[in-house]
Write a protein that holds these residues in place. Structure first.
Motif, PDB file in Angstrom:
ATOM      1  N   PRO A 166      24.052 -18.542 105.581  1.00 43.45           N
ATOM      2  CA  PRO A 166      24.340 -19.523 106.642  1.00 43.45           C
ATOM      3  C   PRO A 166      25.463 -19.022 107.547  1.00 43.45           C
ATOM      4  O   PRO A 166      26.401 -18.393 107.077  1.00 43.45           O
ATOM      5  CB  PRO A 166      24.792 -20.768 105.868  1.00 43.45           C
ATOM      6  N   SER A 167      25.337 -19.286 108.829  1.00 41.26           N
ATOM      7  CA  SER A 167      26.401 -18.906 109.760  1.00 41.26           C
ATOM      8  C   SER A 167      26.770 -20.136 110.579  1.00 41.26           C
ATOM      9  O   SER A 167      26.225 -21.219 110.364  1.00 41.26           O
ATOM     10  CB  SER A 167      25.939 -17.767 110.662  1.00 41.26           C
ATOM     11  N   ARG A 168      27.673 -19.948 111.528  1.00 44.04           N
ATOM     12  CA  ARG A 168      28.172 -21.064 112.329  1.00 44.04           C
ATOM     13  C   ARG A 168      27.021 -21.864 112.944  1.00 44.04           C
ATOM     14  O   ARG A 168      26.916 -23.059 112.757  1.00 44.04           O
ATOM     15  CB  ARG A 168      29.073 -20.487 113.411  1.00 44.04           C
TER      16      ARG A 168
ATOM     17  N   MET B 114      31.316 -14.763  98.301  1.00 42.00           N
ATOM     18  CA  MET B 114      31.091 -15.882  99.225  1.00 42.00           C
ATOM     19  C   MET B 114      30.604 -17.105  98.467  1.00 42.00           C
ATOM     20  O   MET B 114      31.066 -18.219  98.685  1.00 42.00           O
ATOM     21  CB  MET B 114      30.073 -15.480 100.300  1.00 42.00           C
TER      22      MET B 114
ATOM     23  N   VAL C 192      33.520 -18.637  96.571  1.00 37.77           N
ATOM     24  CA  VAL C 192      34.421 -19.432  97.417  1.00 37.77           C
ATOM     25  C   VAL C 192      33.811 -20.789  97.701  1.00 37.77           C
ATOM     26  O   VAL C 192      34.470 -21.832  97.590  1.00 37.77           O
ATOM     27  CB  VAL C 192      34.696 -18.729  98.760  1.00 37.77           C
ATOM     28  N   ALA C 193      32.530 -20.790  98.069  1.00 31.14           N
ATOM     29  CA  ALA C 193      31.864 -22.043  98.429  1.00 31.14           C
ATOM     30  C   ALA C 193      31.859 -22.996  97.221  1.00 31.14           C
ATOM     31  O   ALA C 193      32.129 -24.190  97.366  1.00 31.14           O
ATOM     32  CB  ALA C 193      30.442 -21.767  98.910  1.00 31.14           C
ATOM     33  N   ARG C 194      31.580 -22.450  96.038  1.00 27.45           N
ATOM     34  CA  ARG C 194      31.570 -23.285  94.840  1.00 27.45           C
ATOM     35  C   ARG C 194      32.975 -23.822  94.550  1.00 27.45           C
ATOM     36  O   ARG C 194      33.144 -24.992  94.230  1.00 27.45           O
ATOM     37  CB  ARG C 194      31.044 -22.468  93.647  1.00 27.45           C
TER      38      ARG C 194
ATOM     39  N   ILE D  30      35.399 -24.369  96.645  1.00 25.75           N
ATOM     40  CA  ILE D  30      35.747 -25.410  97.620  1.00 25.75           C
ATOM     41  C   ILE D  30      35.022 -26.708  97.264  1.00 25.75           C
ATOM     42  O   ILE D  30      35.613 -27.799  97.326  1.00 25.75           O
ATOM     43  CB  ILE D  30      35.425 -24.949  99.061  1.00 25.75           C
TER      44      ILE D  30
ATOM     45  N   LEU E 103      30.407 -36.780 104.009  1.00 25.51           N
ATOM     46  CA  LEU E 103      30.372 -35.910 102.824  1.00 25.51           C
ATOM     47  C   LEU E 103      28.947 -35.468 102.503  1.00 25.51           C
ATOM     48  O   LEU E 103      28.715 -34.318 102.149  1.00 25.51           O
ATOM     49  CB  LEU E 103      30.998 -36.621 101.621  1.00 25.51           C
TER      50      LEU E 103
ATOM     51  N   ALA F 221      26.511 -35.182 104.669  1.00 25.38           N
ATOM     52  CA  ALA F 221      26.096 -34.235 105.707  1.00 25.38           C
ATOM     53  C   ALA F 221      26.683 -32.853 105.424  1.00 25.38           C
ATOM     54  O   ALA F 221      26.007 -31.827 105.584  1.00 25.38           O
ATOM     55  CB  ALA F 221      26.555 -34.735 107.075  1.00 25.38           C
ATOM     56  N   ILE F 222      27.937 -32.823 104.978  1.00 26.87           N
ATOM     57  CA  ILE F 222      28.585 -31.537 104.653  1.00 26.87           C
ATOM     58  C   ILE F 222      27.842 -30.881 103.493  1.00 26.87           C
ATOM     59  O   ILE F 222      27.513 -29.699 103.534  1.00 26.87           O
ATOM     60  CB  ILE F 222      30.077 -31.761 104.298  1.00 26.87           C
TER      61      ILE F 222
ATOM     62  N   ARG G 203      24.547 -29.414 104.588  1.00 27.67           N
ATOM     63  CA  ARG G 203      24.640 -28.190 105.393  1.00 27.67           C
ATOM     64  C   ARG G 203      25.033 -26.987 104.552  1.00 27.67           C
ATOM     65  O   ARG G 203      24.713 -25.858 104.890  1.00 27.67           O
ATOM     66  CB  ARG G 203      25.657 -28.385 106.528  1.00 27.67           C
ATOM     67  N   LEU G 204      25.781 -27.245 103.461  1.00 32.58           N
ATOM     68  CA  LEU G 204      26.243 -26.121 102.636  1.00 32.58           C
ATOM     69  C   LEU G 204      25.358 -25.903 101.418  1.00 32.58           C
ATOM     70  O   LEU G 204      25.638 -25.045 100.591  1.00 32.58           O
ATOM     71  CB  LEU G 204      27.690 -26.388 102.187  1.00 32.58           C
TER      72      LEU G 204
ATOM     73  N   VAL H 135      33.813 -17.588 104.967  1.00 32.23           N
ATOM     74  CA  VAL H 135      33.167 -18.761 104.368  1.00 32.23           C
ATOM     75  C   VAL H 135      34.109 -19.956 104.393  1.00 32.23           C
ATOM     76  O   VAL H 135      33.717 -21.070 104.766  1.00 32.23           O
ATOM     77  CB  VAL H 135      32.776 -18.488 102.896  1.00 32.23           C
TER      78      VAL H 135
ATOM     79  N   LEU I   6      34.389 -21.317 107.847  1.00 32.00           N
ATOM     80  CA  LEU I   6      33.144 -21.991 108.230  1.00 32.00           C
ATOM     81  C   LEU I   6      33.066 -23.381 107.582  1.00 32.00           C
ATOM     82  O   LEU I   6      32.723 -24.369 108.250  1.00 32.00           O
ATOM     83  CB  LEU I   6      31.947 -21.137 107.800  1.00 32.00           C
ATOM     84  N   ILE I   7      33.407 -23.457 106.310  1.00 31.51           N
ATOM     85  CA  ILE I   7      33.354 -24.755 105.620  1.00 31.51           C
ATOM     86  C   ILE I   7      34.358 -25.721 106.249  1.00 31.51           C
ATOM     87  O   ILE I   7      34.058 -26.900 106.465  1.00 31.51           O
ATOM     88  CB  ILE I   7      33.598 -24.576 104.106  1.00 31.51           C
TER      89      ILE I   7
END
Lengths: 336, 336
Positions: free
Chosen positions: A133-135, A239, A242-244, A246, A271, A273-274, A277-278, B242, B245-246
Motif C-alpha cells: 500500500p502507498s499514499r 514494514m 511496524v504496522a502490527r 502500531i 477507527l 476506516a483506518i 485501509r491498513l 510506513v 503513512l499510517i
C-alpha cells in the motif's frame, strides 16, 4: 485448454488448510462465474468442507500427500509427487489450468514451481512480487525473498517483469515508473551491483526513474520498486512489523481506561476506516514471476477474505496471460 | 581534559541550523548542569541565537565555514577545514571534547570523522547505530547506512560493538541478545556473507541468538539487530515510511467529516498517547560507532526536542566512555 479461465487451488495449504481454502474458492467461484476452480487435496478433507451444493464451476481433484510447513523444499520436491501443491503446479504445467494458488511452504512452492514449470526465456531466476500500500494506491515491489543475492542482470530482468505486471494489471499506467532501491547517503551511492543494474536499467527501454529510497515505496512517485530478495524480504517484514506494532499500540491506548474505551466507541467510524485501509489481507497474494506459468503464494495465515484476494490475483494474471506478456516484453528488450 | 563531560555541537547543522541547535544545547545544559557544552558556528548566527544570559556551562567557538547538505563528502573534508562540523570533530580528536553532535550532511560527517578520528583497533569500518522502538522498549540496530556492503568480519565487529553499546547504555542486559538479520525462506537461508557471519558470531563470545527476520526488530526477543548498511538503511527508511503513512491515514480519517472530528476530540487522550509513543523524535541521535571518538548524528529535520535527544545520547555515551569500552571488548574477543 478451454477458453474458460481455470484456477487450480492447493486446498491443503495454509495454517488452516481446507477450512479456509475451500470456502474462499467457493466465494471466488460465486464472484467469477466465468472462471473454473479446481480444489486439490485429500478426499475426506475436501468432502467435509465442500458441504452440500457448491457452485457448478468448482470441482475437486484428490491428492493423498500434503507438503508441510516444516518440509525441506528439496525433500518436498522429491518425495511428495502426489501432494496437493505438486498436483496444482502440474496442472499449470500441463496447461490444464491457467494459474495455481497455494498458501503453503514458500521454499517448497518455489522449488517445485521452478523445477516443474521452468523459467521464461530470458529470465534467470523467479522473483516474488506483491502489492504494497502507498499514499494514493499501491506499489509493486520485487524481489521479496526468492533470491538472497542477485546479479545486475537479474535485477534488470525483475524490473522489466515488474513493469509488465504493473502495466497489465493496472491499465492506468502505460509506462509504469520503475525505481531501483538504494541508500541515500551522499558518501556511498550503493554497492557495485546496484550501480551496474542502474546502468542496465537506464538502457532497458522501460520507464526507469532511477534510484529510490526505502520511504519512496509509499510515495506514489514510483509504480514498481526493484531490489534483491534479501533486502526486499527484510524490508517487507520490517514494514509489516511496524504496522502490527502500531496496531497493537492503538488497541492498547484505546482500551487503557473506561474513559478511553468510551472515546474509542465515539471514534469508531474513523477507527474502522483506518483499520480497513491498513488491512494487510487486502494485499494478500504474491506472484512468483518469471516462471513459465502463474503461481500465486498466499500468506500461510490468510483467512477466507485474504485467501480470496490471492485467488483474485490469480484470476487477474490468468486473464492477462501474464507469462506470455512478460516473455514478449523480454524478447523485445533483447532485440532492442 | 577536565573531569567534566564536554560535548561539542555543530551548531550550523540541520535544516534550521542555530535556531534549533542553540536552544537545544541550552535546554541540555540546564538538564545536565555537570556537563559542559561548546556551540560551534558563525559568530553572528550564534550571538543572535544565544540571546541574553545562557547557562554558565554553555560556551561558543566561532568557525567561518558551513558544510552544506549538498556538499560532496570529499570536498567538505578537503576544503572546509574551518567548518563548524570539522571543528567539532577536531575537538574530539584533541580530547578537548568527549563527544560531538551534528545534524549535518551524513556523508561529510562520516568521511570527516573517519579521516580525523580514525578507527578503533580491531574495527575496519564505522557503523551507524540507532534505537528502534519495539513492543516493550527498543532495539539497537546497525549498520543503518555507513557501508553499502559488508564482509562477514565487519558484520561480526558490528555485533560486538552493538553488544557493548546495549550493555553499557541499558544496564539491564548484562548480556544483550544479538541477532543477525536474514530472510526466512526455508529454501534459501540467506547469502554466503550472512552464513559466514553467522559462524563467526556463534564463536564470538557475545550472546548471539542466531538469525532474526525483519519483524523481529520489534519483538523484544532481541536487543541488538545486525545487518549490512544497505539492508539496514532500506529497512529503516521503509519502517519510517510506513509509520508516516499510517500517521497520515489516521489524520485523514479523523478529519474527514465534522462527526469524525468530534470523535477525534473525544478520543484525544488515547490519540495523544499513541502519538507520543510513536514520536520518532524520541529516537533521534544515531551513533557512528567504531570510530576512535564519539560522533552523534541527529536527523537534519530535528526540532528542539529531537536535537536535545541527540545531545542526550552524546552525554550518555561520553559518560560510559563508549569507544574505550568497545576497544576493550574487541581486544578481549581477539585474545579469546
Amino acid at each position: 485448454m478451454t477458453a474458460l479461465i481455470h484456477i487450480a487451488i492447493d486446498a491443503m495449504s495454509g495454517d488452516r488448510g481446507p477450512s479456509v481454502s475451500v470456502p474462499a474458492a467457493i466465494a471466488a467461484a460465486r464472484e467469477f462465474s466465468d472462471v473454473r476452480f479446481t480444489l486439490i487435496g485429500r478426499q475426506a478433507d475436501l468432502e467435509r468442507e465442500m458441504g452440500g451444493a457448491p457452485p457448478s464451476n468448482v470441482s475437486c481433484l484428490f491428492a493423498a500427500d500434503v507438503v508441510e510447513m516444516t518440509d525441506h523444499p528439496r525433500e518436498a520436491l522429491r518425495r511428495k509427487k502426489d501432494s496437493s501443491m505438486r498436483r496444482a503446479i502440474d496442472l499449470v504445467k500441463a496447461k490444464a489450468a491457467h494459474a495455481c494458488v497455494s498458501a503453503g511452504n514458500t521454499g517448497a512452492l518455489m522449488a517445485t514451481a521452478h523445477f516443474v514449470l521452468k523459467m521464461l526465456p530470458g529470465v534467470e531466476r523467479p522473483a516474488i512480487v506483491s502489492l504494497i500500500p502507498s499514499r494514493g494506491g499501491h506499489t509493486y515491489m520485487l524481489d521479496l525473498g526468492a533470491n538472497a543475492s542477485c546479479t545486475p542482470e537479474q535485477l534488470s530482468q525483475f524490473a522489466v517483469m515488474g513493469s509488465v505486471l504493473a502495466a497489465d494489471l493496472e491499465g492506468a499506467h502505460e509506462k509504469p515508473r520503475v525505481g531501483l532501491l538504494n541508500i541515500g547517503s551522499e558518501d556511498i551511492k550503493g554497492n557495485d551491483i546496484v550501480q551496474a543494474a542502474h546502468n542496465l536499467l537506464a538502457a532497458s527501454g522501460i520507464n526507469y526513474v532511477g534510484f529510490v529510497e526505502g520511504h519512496d515505496i509509499f510515495s506514489d512517485e514510483v509504480d514498481v520498486v526493484v531490489t534483491d530478495g534479501f533486502t526486499g524480504n527484510v524490508a517487507l517484514k520490517a514494514m509489516e512489523g511496524v504496522a502490527r506494532l502500531i496496531g497493537e499500540i492503538m488497541r492498547e491506548e484505546f482500551t487503557r481506561t473506561t474513559l478511553r474505551k468510551a472515546g474509542a466507541a465515539v471514534a469508531k467510524p474513523a477507527l474502522n476506516a483506518i483499520r480497513a485501509r491498513l488491512d494487510p489481507r487486502r494485499y494478500n497474494g504474491a506472484s512468483m514471476i518469471g516462471l513459465n506459468g502463474i503461481v500465486i503464494k498466499s500468506h500461510g495465515g490468510a483467512d477466507l477474505f485474504g485467501f480470496q484476494r490471492a485467488i483474485e490475483v490469480a484470476v487477474q494474471e490468468a486473464r492477462n496471460d501474464l507469462p506470455a506478456r512478460v516473455a514478449q516484453r523480454l524478447s523485445a528488450s533483447r532485440e532492442a
